[in-house]
Design an enzyme around this catalytic site. Structure first.
Site, mmCIF file in Angstrom:
data_model
loop_
_atom_site.group_PDB
_atom_site.id
_atom_site.type_symbol
_atom_site.label_atom_id
_atom_site.label_comp_id
_atom_site.label_asym_id
_atom_site.label_seq_id
_atom_site.Cartn_x
_atom_site.Cartn_y
_atom_site.Cartn_z
ATOM 1 C CB ILE A 97 22.710 -10.611 -28.764
ATOM 2 C CG1 ILE A 97 23.188 -11.326 -30.076
ATOM 3 C CG2 ILE A 97 21.419 -9.738 -28.596
ATOM 4 C CD1 ILE A 97 21.653 -11.557 -30.862
ATOM 5 C CE1 TYR A 98 25.540 -11.459 -22.105
ATOM 6 C CE2 TYR A 98 26.823 -10.851 -23.129
ATOM 7 C CZ TYR A 98 26.345 -12.095 -22.750
ATOM 8 O OH TYR A 98 27.198 -12.972 -21.940
ATOM 9 N N GLY A 109 16.555 -7.810 -27.858
ATOM 10 C CA GLY A 109 17.544 -8.915 -29.042
ATOM 11 C C GLY A 109 17.360 -9.213 -29.902
ATOM 12 C CG ASN A 136 21.176 -17.338 -20.364
ATOM 13 O OD1 ASN A 136 20.252 -17.893 -20.962
ATOM 14 N ND2 ASN A 136 21.607 -16.536 -21.171
ATOM 15 C CE1 TYR A 143 21.234 -15.629 -30.591
ATOM 16 C CE2 TYR A 143 21.525 -16.457 -28.570
ATOM 17 C CZ TYR A 143 21.715 -15.861 -29.045
ATOM 18 O OH TYR A 143 22.331 -14.492 -28.532
ATOM 19 C CE LYS A 145 11.794 -16.157 -30.977
ATOM 20 N NZ LYS A 145 11.212 -14.438 -30.043
#
Length: 177
Positions: A97-98, A109, A136, A143, A145
């Site tokens: 996911i970018y 996102g 990161n 993720y 969250k």
């Protein structure tokens, strides 16, 4: 929030996929990696041939996030033997996911992640898993969250640099199974 369009990537989109892939990877990781490793990864990892292979591979899917027709992010999902590491034949992997930096904080996102959830529900996957670079923290928080838990680690090679990815997964509601 602006109107975000999610669309499945097809072969005719290869130039846009190559551009968003290179742009977002560079924005995300260039400061933390050598110029040489970054240049080699961008060249090899986002070559037209490699992306065409990935697009044609059974069990791999790409989706663009667009605003006003402009590609601003993307999602890559894998199932079955297309997973980067086979965790479970029935599971869904979020490989990427970018989102372009200019669109961070605008829920792009989250919208791409929700598309992954829809696909997992459709596929009746028992869980979703992914690998995220340990350096990161922003992605790791995203993720966490969304309910992902750490379950393992693996090594990702960027050129001559061995990096550790944290592997995370989220169990899905039992009615999916």
């Amino acid at each position: 929030m602006e109107n975000i369009e999610i669309s499945r990537v097809i072969l005719n989109d290869i130039a846009d996929l190559q551009k968003i892939g290179k742009d977002t990877f560079f924005e995300t990781f260039s400061e933390s990696n050598s110029e040489e490793n970054m240049a080699n990864y961008l060249s090899e990892g986002f070559s037209e041939e490699k992306l065409i292979d990935e697009l044609n591979k059974e069990g791999s899917e790409f989706y663009f996030a667009k605003i006003d027709g402009k590609v601003i992010g993307y999602l890559k999902l894998n199932t079955g033997l297309s997973q980067t590491e086979l965790q479970d034949n029935a599971a869904l992997e979020i490989e990427r996911i970018y989102v372009l930096n200019a669109y961070h904080g605008k829920m792009i996102g989250q919208v791409l992640y929700e598309k992954a959830l829809q696909r997992a529900e459709f596929l009746q996957a028992p869980y979703i898993w992914l690998g995220v670079w340990e350096e990161n923290p922003k992605a790791i928080r995203f993720y966490e969250k969304n309910g992902f838990l750490v379950f393992d680690k693996h090594i990702f090679k960027l050129g001559d640099d061995e990096q550790t990815d944290i592997m995370m997964k989220k169990m899905l509601p039992i009615e999916n199974v």
